[in-house]
Design a protein around this motif. Structure first.
Motif: not given
Length: 434
Positions: A76, A127, A337, A334, A330-331, A430, A432, A341, A130, A426
């Motif tokens: 992150d 992450m 994430g 935000p 993860q959602d 995440v 948004r 995870a 995604r 995405s």
């Protein structure tokens, strides 16, 4: 006019991170398979007994799971690309040294540290895959399946390297990890190359993740994975007791291989369906459908057609919840994430192992079969938690229609007001709202 918070999407944004993240996970988990493959060597050359070897495996399991949320903070904070690459390189170097470790004390120290590579790659890699994916559950499912395939290939990698390397065995073993890490660093797009501008990460670990909906998702993960943990650890013992199978019976080895391969296929299948069906009820259905398949294993004779069908069905549904649970966590977080995870991959699996200790204690009191039956119906708890919690998770509208509308609005520069509230893309992995 409404201000759009994303740039026009690029066609290939999701494919490259998906391939590289899955490749990195495959290579990383191939190295994690070195430890069980080398246990006979440690027994023979270092004189370690069965209890000590079991402690070694437990130590690696804790090292590879419990630090997940904290190491997710690295992703992150610094980005998933460098953390994913560093994780693969870390695992490759330290786990390759297992083949030349000279003493038991150094072996335990090495294993305790080496697990951190796996603990870091799961939140960071999930992450990465995604990034720009239209179906994030499918991306995470491929990521998970890649790890299972890598784990299956790990012992073969050692065998091949031994035949060709000689004294240079550790160096040869490191090479796949070095190549994978370099490829991720060289070719994975950074945040600046993503179709969506990055979101600032939270400055520190948010304890509310533990006591909020992400914490409940983690508990759901633990109860969802308990049946698989029971199959891999307790079912062979049950078959030996009930049917008199010897521990070297091919049916036991074949059972574990069939279960693992079915688990990889099932995760991909559910990840594909998650983009087309309501994920809350899909998750509850997967967990509910798995219970009869697991329970049937206690009544059917090993080697029969019915047993193999039930085994394959149980395997396919065992880890099928993984992509949905990881994406939901993860959602729900935000700004953190990867940390979320890490809680699912790390704490969830660790709690499942802890719950299995309770199942093991019950085996001595009520019998192996009865204790396994309790473990096999545990997903009902996960199904209830999932229905409650996932109702609060942000849900994106079908990607093709929404992405088309928002891409049109962004390209025209008009900032259409009706598009902004409903558009979900995405963002660094995440979902948004624009």
């Amino acid at each position: 006019m409404a201000e759009m918070t994303f740039d026009p999407p690029r066609v290939d944004t999701g494919r490259q991170p998906l391939l590289l993240g899955t490749f990195g996970h495959t290579v990383n988990d191939a190295y994690t398979a070195f430890l069980p493959a080398l246990l006979p060597t440690f027994h023979r050359h270092l004189g370690l007994d069965e209890a000590t070897l079991a402690g070694l495996v437990a130590l690696f399991g804790l090292s590879a799971s419990l630090p997940g949320p904290l190491l997710g903070r690295l992703s992150d904070r610094f980005g998933e690309v460098p953390v994913t690459a560093a994780s693969v390189l870390f695992s490759s170097v330290l786990l390759s040294l297992l083949v030349v470790v000279p003493s038991a004390s150094l072996l335990f120290a090495l294993v305790a540290v080496a697990g951190l590579g796996s603990a870091a790659i799961h939140p960071a890699g999930s992450m990465l895959v995604r990034r720009g994916a239209r179906r994030p559950e499918f991306a995470v499912a491929l990521f998970s399946a890649g790890g299972m395939l890598g784990y299956a290939a790990g012992p073969g990698l050692i065998a091949v390297a031994r035949d060709i390397a000689g004294p240079a065995l550790p160096v040869v073993l490191i090479l796949p990890g070095l190549v994978a890490a370099a490829a991720i660093l060289a070719f994975a797009p950074r945040n600046a190359d993503s179709s969506v501008r990055p979101v600032a990460a939270a400055p520190r670990f948010d304890i509310r993740l533990v006591f909020g909906p992400v914490g409940l998702i983690t508990l759901a993960t633990a109860s969802a994975f308990l049946p698989a943990t029971a199959v891999l650890n307790g079912l062979p013992l049950y078959l030996m007791e009930r049917h008199g199978l010897p521990e070297t019976d091919p049916a036991i080895a074949g059972m574990l291989s069939t279960f693992s391969l079915a688990a990889a296929a099932g995760g991909i299948g559910i990840g594909f369906l998650a983009g087309r069906l309501p994920r809350t009820w899909l998750l509850a259905g997967v967990m509910s459908a798995g219970m009869p398949a697991f329970l049937a294993l206690l009544w059917l004779a090993p080697g029969t057609a019915g047993f193999m069908v039930s085994l394959a069905a149980a395997g396919a549904l065992s880890y099928a919840a993984t992509p949905i649970l990881v994406v939901a966590a993860q959602d729900l977080a935000p700004q953190a994430g990867a940390t979320a995870a890490g809680m699912v991959f790390g704490l969830g699996f660790a709690l499942a192992g802890l719950l299995y200790f309770g199942v093991g204690a019950l085996q001595a009191q009520i019998g192996v079969g009865a204790a396994l039956s309790i473990a096999f119906v545990a997903p009902i708890v996960s199904a209830i938690l999932s229905v409650v919690v996932l109702r609060r998770a942000p849900a994106a509208l079908p990607a093709p229609l929404i992405e088309s509308l928002c891409a049109c609005a962004a390209a025209s520069g008009t900032g259409i007001v009706t598009c902004a509230p409903s558009c979900a893309l995405s963002c660094n992995g995440v979902s948004r709202n624009a």
